[in-house]
Design an enzyme around this catalytic site. Sequence first.
Site, PDB file in Angstrom:
ATOM      1  N   SER A 117       0.806  -1.228   0.000  1.00  0.00           N
ATOM      2  CA  SER A 117       0.000   0.000   0.000  1.00  0.00           C
ATOM      3  C   SER A 117       0.833   1.268   0.000  1.00  0.00           C
ATOM      4  CB  SER A 117      -0.928   0.010   1.215  1.00  0.00           C
ATOM      5  OG  SER A 117      -0.188   0.182   2.394  1.00  0.00           O
TER       6      SER A 117
ATOM      7  N   THR B 175      -1.843   3.012   3.791  1.00  0.00           N
ATOM      8  CA  THR B 175      -1.058   4.254   3.751  1.00  0.00           C
ATOM      9  C   THR B 175      -0.262   4.204   5.027  1.00  0.00           C
ATOM     10  OG1 THR B 175      -2.774   5.569   2.635  1.00  0.00           O
ATOM     11  CG2 THR B 175      -1.286   6.805   4.033  1.00  0.00           C
TER      12      THR B 175
ATOM     13  N   THR C 105       1.735   6.959   0.450  1.00  0.00           N
ATOM     14  CA  THR C 105       0.834   5.883   0.017  1.00  0.00           C
ATOM     15  C   THR C 105       0.957   5.591  -1.479  1.00  0.00           C
ATOM     16  OG1 THR C 105      -1.501   5.188   0.095  1.00  0.00           O
ATOM     17  CG2 THR C 105      -1.092   7.424  -0.591  1.00  0.00           C
TER      18      THR C 105
ATOM     19  N   ARG D 161      -5.791   9.864 -10.479  1.00  0.00           N
ATOM     20  CA  ARG D 161      -6.531  10.150  -9.234  1.00  0.00           C
ATOM     21  C   ARG D 161      -5.549  10.523  -8.110  1.00  0.00           C
ATOM     22  NH1 ARG D 161      -6.504   7.662  -3.815  1.00  0.00           N
ATOM     23  NH2 ARG D 161      -8.552   7.954  -2.927  1.00  0.00           N
TER      24      ARG D 161
ATOM     25  N   GLY E  25      -5.306  11.113  -4.024  1.00  0.00           N
ATOM     26  CA  GLY E  25      -6.015  10.880  -2.757  1.00  0.00           C
ATOM     27  C   GLY E  25      -5.774  12.014  -1.776  1.00  0.00           C
ATOM     28  N   ASP E  26      -6.023  11.720  -0.518  1.00  0.00           N
ATOM     29  CA  ASP E  26      -5.863  12.739   0.534  1.00  0.00           C
ATOM     30  C   ASP E  26      -4.407  12.900   0.970  1.00  0.00           C
ATOM     31  OD1 ASP E  26      -6.075  10.064   1.500  1.00  0.00           O
ATOM     32  OD2 ASP E  26      -6.330  10.813   3.538  1.00  0.00           O
TER      33      ASP E  26
ATOM     34  N   THR F  63      -5.458   7.662   7.164  1.00  0.00           N
ATOM     35  CA  THR F  63      -5.419   6.610   6.151  1.00  0.00           C
ATOM     36  C   THR F  63      -6.865   6.212   5.865  1.00  0.00           C
ATOM     37  OG1 THR F  63      -5.367   4.806   7.732  1.00  0.00           O
ATOM     38  CG2 THR F  63      -3.258   5.704   7.114  1.00  0.00           C
ATOM     39  N   GLY F  64      -7.069   5.500   4.784  1.00  0.00           N
ATOM     40  CA  GLY F  64      -8.428   5.088   4.455  1.00  0.00           C
ATOM     41  C   GLY F  64      -8.963   5.887   3.280  1.00  0.00           C
TER      42      GLY F  64
ATOM     43  N   GLY G 299      -9.681   8.334   0.894  1.00  0.00           N
ATOM     44  CA  GLY G 299      -9.120   9.676   0.791  1.00  0.00           C
ATOM     45  C   GLY G 299     -10.135  10.738   0.435  1.00  0.00           C
TER      46      GLY G 299
HETATM   47  N1  ASP Z   1      -5.882   7.403   1.894  1.00  0.00           N
HETATM   48  C1  ASP Z   1      -5.375   6.705   0.754  1.00  0.00           C
HETATM   49  C2  ASP Z   1      -5.980   7.279  -0.481  1.00  0.00           C
HETATM   50  O1  ASP Z   1      -7.164   7.550  -0.506  1.00  0.00           O
HETATM   51  C3  ASP Z   1      -5.614   5.243   0.731  1.00  0.00           C
HETATM   52  C4  ASP Z   1      -5.619   4.500   2.034  1.00  0.00           C
HETATM   53  O2  ASP Z   1      -5.115   4.976   3.038  1.00  0.00           O
HETATM   54  O3  ASP Z   1      -6.133   3.396   2.079  1.00  0.00           O
HETATM   55  O4  ASP Z   1      -5.286   7.405  -1.444  1.00  0.00           O
END
Ligand code: ASP
Length: 342
Positions: A84, A196, A214, A224, A226-227, A247-248, A250
């Site tokens: 990841s 991440t 990440t 794309r 992400g955050d 994380t998660g 974004g």
């Molecule tokens: N936050 C990350 C993103 O959206 C992905 C992740 O942390 O799972 O790119």
Amino acid sequence: MIDRRKFIKSISALGLSLPALNSSLLGKPNASIKNNPVILCSRGEKWGKKVLRPGWDILRKNGSLLDAIELSANVTELDPEDTSVGYGGLPNMNGVVQLDASIMNGSDHNCGSVACIEGIKTPSSVARLVMERTDHIHLVGKGAQDFALMHGFKIENLLTENTRKIWVKWRENLSDKDDYLPPLNSNDSGKRTTGTINVLGLNNDGDIAGITTTSGLAWKIPGRIGDSPIIGAGLYVDNEVGAVGATGRGEEMIRSCGSFLGVELMRNGKSPQEACEEVCKRIVDINGGPSKVNFNDKIVALGKNGEVGCASIREKKGQNPEIATWSKKGFKVTKGTYLIEI
Ligand code: ASP
């Protein structure tokens, strides 16, 4: 002509003359505690020690805070076992690994980030160079890669045999309306793997800084972002208050300005733990309540006084999110809280 560095310096010198105004407008920050270095990452036992060891080694000797968090972030970036982050991260829908990373330094609010960078194993190191060696904050795609090449980074293939096979399996099972045929015994769970890493650090002087890095959402549409590389979304740091990383999913962190929100909640008196929980609640509210939420975000926080926090939106019963820290008290894994049980 005004010299750019002098101009930037004179702006920060001006900032130094305004502390009373800042704190009266923005709420009372936590008191900082000196000689209480801490380094934190958004992982538990399995990765925590490995990731934090090089950073803690620098921090405990009163070395550079930025070196400490960078070296720790580089551990997952360089490790192909982590699918990841960095080298060996899962690719986009076309099988190309595109990485996102950011860094923020609390003492001067300086920050840098790269997004959709290809072929460079350690995007957080490139983000640091954007912060330190340019007058910009955000470089993307080919521009970010060219900038990395200019600073001596090498272009390498970031797809490993393992991630190539995982991607091929996903691609072949994606649709029965295309011409790819998976092997007879192959089926894909359809689960989008996420991940991440956030690394947050506090040094002996009470200065604080953070990194988020990440490979982003697996199978994302090329381009794309992400955050993680967006300051205020996947990372925010303020020396007066603390640091927050995420994380998660974004997109949710971006539309809630989640990391900035977490820091502001701490500025207004919430503990790092309460701030993480409050950010999760805000995201759930924005989405119309628990029944509407089918994604996860995990928020981690480090307060100016060394206090930590961690919360996520949804987990299986008993699978609390974890963070790892290394401080003078040693290495420790702390369990956070979650809002919704699945
Ligand atoms: N936050 C990350 C993103 O959206 C992905 C992740 O942390 O799972 O790119």
